[in-house]
Design an enzyme around this catalytic site. Structure first.
Site, PDB file in Angstrom:
ATOM      1  N   ARG A   7      -9.512   1.056   8.804  1.00 36.38           N
ATOM      2  CA  ARG A   7      -8.946  -0.255   9.058  1.00 36.38           C
ATOM      3  C   ARG A   7      -9.964  -1.185   9.707  1.00 36.38           C
ATOM      4  NH1 ARG A   7      -3.326   0.321   8.629  1.00 36.38           N
ATOM      5  NH2 ARG A   7      -2.082  -1.381   9.355  1.00 36.38           N
ATOM      6  N   ARG A  55      11.210  -6.065   4.832  1.00 36.64           N
ATOM      7  CA  ARG A  55      11.013  -4.616   4.674  1.00 36.64           C
ATOM      8  C   ARG A  55      12.035  -3.837   5.498  1.00 36.64           C
ATOM      9  NH1 ARG A  55       5.177  -2.052   5.336  1.00 36.64           N
ATOM     10  NH2 ARG A  55       5.195  -3.082   7.362  1.00 36.64           N
ATOM     11  N   LYS A 102       0.837  -1.213   0.000  1.00 32.77           N
ATOM     12  CA  LYS A 102       0.000   0.000   0.000  1.00 32.77           C
ATOM     13  C   LYS A 102       0.869   1.260   0.000  1.00 32.77           C
ATOM     14  CE  LYS A 102      -2.165  -1.129   3.795  1.00 32.77           C
ATOM     15  NZ  LYS A 102      -1.456  -2.408   4.035  1.00 32.77           N
ATOM     16  N   ARG A 105      -0.557  -9.040  13.453  1.00 29.00           N
ATOM     17  CA  ARG A 105      -1.119  -8.052  12.521  1.00 29.00           C
ATOM     18  C   ARG A 105      -1.954  -8.730  11.433  1.00 29.00           C
ATOM     19  NH1 ARG A 105       3.960  -5.606  10.658  1.00 29.00           N
ATOM     20  NH2 ARG A 105       2.773  -4.143   9.406  1.00 29.00           N
ATOM     21  N   ARG A 136      11.304  -2.087  11.087  1.00 30.17           N
ATOM     22  CA  ARG A 136      10.272  -1.641  12.024  1.00 30.17           C
ATOM     23  C   ARG A 136      10.086  -2.674  13.136  1.00 30.17           C
ATOM     24  NH1 ARG A 136       5.215   0.079   8.285  1.00 30.17           N
ATOM     25  NH2 ARG A 136       4.154  -1.024   9.964  1.00 30.17           N
TER      26      ARG A 136
HETATM   27  P1  ADP Z   1       1.099  -1.931   7.501  1.00 33.37           P
HETATM   28  O1  ADP Z   1       0.646  -1.319   6.246  1.00 33.37           O
HETATM   29  O2  ADP Z   1       2.407  -2.599   7.406  1.00 33.37           O
HETATM   30  O3  ADP Z   1       0.089  -2.778   8.204  1.00 33.37           O
HETATM   31  P2  ADP Z   1       0.811   0.648   8.831  1.00 33.37           P
HETATM   32  O4  ADP Z   1       1.998   1.490   8.716  1.00 33.37           O
HETATM   33  O5  ADP Z   1      -0.388   0.991   8.003  1.00 33.37           O
HETATM   34  O6  ADP Z   1       1.319  -0.834   8.602  1.00 33.37           O
HETATM   35  O7  ADP Z   1       0.300   0.581  10.345  1.00 33.37           O
HETATM   36  C1  ADP Z   1       1.188   0.276  11.404  1.00 33.37           C
HETATM   37  C2  ADP Z   1       0.394   0.254  12.705  1.00 33.37           C
HETATM   38  O8  ADP Z   1      -0.150   1.555  12.973  1.00 33.37           O
HETATM   39  C3  ADP Z   1      -0.800  -0.692  12.746  1.00 33.37           C
HETATM   40  O9  ADP Z   1      -0.436  -2.032  13.059  1.00 33.37           O
HETATM   41  C4  ADP Z   1      -1.656  -0.035  13.841  1.00 33.37           C
HETATM   42  O10 ADP Z   1      -1.136  -0.316  15.140  1.00 33.37           O
HETATM   43  C5  ADP Z   1      -1.429   1.454  13.569  1.00 33.37           C
HETATM   44  N1  ADP Z   1      -2.455   1.969  12.633  1.00 33.37           N
HETATM   45  C6  ADP Z   1      -2.259   2.453  11.381  1.00 33.37           C
HETATM   46  N2  ADP Z   1      -3.421   2.837  10.826  1.00 33.37           N
HETATM   47  C7  ADP Z   1      -4.386   2.599  11.748  1.00 33.37           C
HETATM   48  C8  ADP Z   1      -5.808   2.763  11.780  1.00 33.37           C
HETATM   49  N3  ADP Z   1      -6.481   3.247  10.723  1.00 33.37           N
HETATM   50  N4  ADP Z   1      -6.472   2.407  12.905  1.00 33.37           N
HETATM   51  C9  ADP Z   1      -5.818   1.923  13.980  1.00 33.37           C
HETATM   52  N5  ADP Z   1      -4.490   1.722  14.022  1.00 33.37           N
HETATM   53  C10 ADP Z   1      -3.771   2.055  12.912  1.00 33.37           C
HETATM   54  P1  ADP Z   2       2.164  -1.896   3.135  1.00 35.00           P
HETATM   55  O1  ADP Z   2       2.165  -0.398   3.186  1.00 35.00           O
HETATM   56  O2  ADP Z   2       0.940  -2.452   2.479  1.00 35.00           O
HETATM   57  O3  ADP Z   2       2.404  -2.526   4.480  1.00 35.00           O
HETATM   58  P2  ADP Z   2       4.770  -1.644   1.766  1.00 35.00           P
HETATM   59  O4  ADP Z   2       4.498  -0.725   0.622  1.00 35.00           O
HETATM   60  O5  ADP Z   2       5.477  -1.095   2.930  1.00 35.00           O
HETATM   61  O6  ADP Z   2       3.372  -2.359   2.217  1.00 35.00           O
HETATM   62  O7  ADP Z   2       5.553  -2.920   1.179  1.00 35.00           O
HETATM   63  C1  ADP Z   2       5.961  -3.995   2.015  1.00 35.00           C
HETATM   64  C2  ADP Z   2       7.318  -4.518   1.540  1.00 35.00           C
HETATM   65  O8  ADP Z   2       7.153  -5.177   0.284  1.00 35.00           O
HETATM   66  C3  ADP Z   2       8.382  -3.445   1.334  1.00 35.00           C
HETATM   67  O9  ADP Z   2       9.634  -3.954   1.753  1.00 35.00           O
HETATM   68  C4  ADP Z   2       8.368  -3.204  -0.175  1.00 35.00           C
HETATM   69  O10 ADP Z   2       9.647  -2.816  -0.655  1.00 35.00           O
HETATM   70  C5  ADP Z   2       7.987  -4.572  -0.711  1.00 35.00           C
HETATM   71  N1  ADP Z   2       7.179  -4.525  -1.951  1.00 35.00           N
HETATM   72  C6  ADP Z   2       6.229  -3.614  -2.279  1.00 35.00           C
HETATM   73  N2  ADP Z   2       5.699  -3.896  -3.479  1.00 35.00           N
HETATM   74  C7  ADP Z   2       6.323  -5.028  -3.910  1.00 35.00           C
HETATM   75  C8  ADP Z   2       6.214  -5.824  -5.108  1.00 35.00           C
HETATM   76  N3  ADP Z   2       5.355  -5.528  -6.075  1.00 35.00           N
HETATM   77  N4  ADP Z   2       7.000  -6.925  -5.204  1.00 35.00           N
HETATM   78  C9  ADP Z   2       7.879  -7.248  -4.213  1.00 35.00           C
HETATM   79  N5  ADP Z   2       8.033  -6.524  -3.076  1.00 35.00           N
HETATM   80  C10 ADP Z   2       7.259  -5.430  -2.930  1.00 35.00           C
END
Ligand code: ADP
Ligand code: ADP
Length: 217
Positions: A88, A127, A13, A171, A160
């Protein structure tokens, strides 16, 4: 355009959000990024959020929603935005709908990034994030030229806290229980578009942009 990106943790995302937002000239609003900035800044919001984030749980809705309301009230979000990581759960989606209705508007489209579980775990486990500019890398799929150093700004890369195995598992559970129901919520609203989020990053961006164009008129 007013766009929401949903998908499991690690679906890509954040990676896609930056390209899509830049193609559409709208701000990318990531609740995860805002929480992390507050954690690094040592604010009260950051202290509260960290406790939940470290466990892999969602930060309570009232805190998250208030933060999003403030952000969506800013000038740059009046003509459109791309939300990454919010809503979420269904209660957040309902509040967002009401909030936008108060502003006299609504969402145009929700993109659902579809990736299978094994791939999501591979992406999360490798990541790395830049401490200075926040850019996201992957040790195998998108490595920087020099290990541990951000190509974009020279900053230090780190893993992270919530990308460790135990927390990743939690998660993914939270995603299944609380976030996945958003898919039928938005399908019922008639604004859901699924995007195959496997393969090269640029191809996924192209698929997402084609899906958005179908909703643009
Ligand atoms: P990822 O895309 O890897 O799941 P995010 O960066 O979107 O991670 O979110 C990391 C953490 O931040 C989540 O696991 C949660 O604890 C918090 N978080 C992010 N967005 C929300 C939301 N909309 N509501 C509640 N907690 C959130
Ligand atoms: P999210 O915000 O949904 O948690 P991220 O954009 O942070 O996801 O991506 C998660 C991990 O996957 C990062 O290390 C990123 O570099 C990798 N990644 C993202 N898109 C791709 C893809 N199309 N193929 C392989 N790895 C990817």
């Amino acid at each position: 355009m007013r766009v929401v990106l949903v998908g499991p943790p690690g679906a890509g995302k954040g990676t896609q959000a930056q390209f899509i937002a830049s193609h559409l000239s709208i701000p990318k609003i990531s609740t995860g990024d805002i929480f992390r900035a507050n954690v690094s800044g040592g604010t009260e919001l950051g202290k509260l959020a960290k406790e939940y984030m470290d466990r892999g749980d969602l930060v309570p809705d009232e805190v998250t929603v208030a933060m999003v309301r403030d952000r969506l009230s800013e000038d740059d979000a009046q003509e459109g935005f791309l939300l990454d990581g919010f809503p979420r759960n269904v209660p957040q989606a309902e509040v967002l709908k009401k909030m936008l209705a108060e502003f006299g508007t609504g969402l145009d489209v929700v993109l659902n990034l579809v990736v299978e579980d094994d791939e999501v775990v591979r992406r999360l486990a490798g990541r790395r994030t830049c401490r200075s500019c926040g850019k996201v890398w992957h040790v195998v799929f998108d490595p920087p030229a020099v290990e541990g150093v951000c190509d974009a700004c020279g900053g230090e890369l780190f893993q992270r806290d919530d990308d460790r195995e135990e927390t990743i598992r939690r998660r993914l559970e939270v995603y299944q229980e609380q976030t996945a129901p958003l898919i039928s919520f938005y399908a019922d609203e008639g604004i859901l578009q699924g995007v195959d989020a496997t393969g090269p990053v640029e191809e996924i961006t192209q698929r997402a942009m084609s899906a958005l164009r179908r909703f643009a008129d």
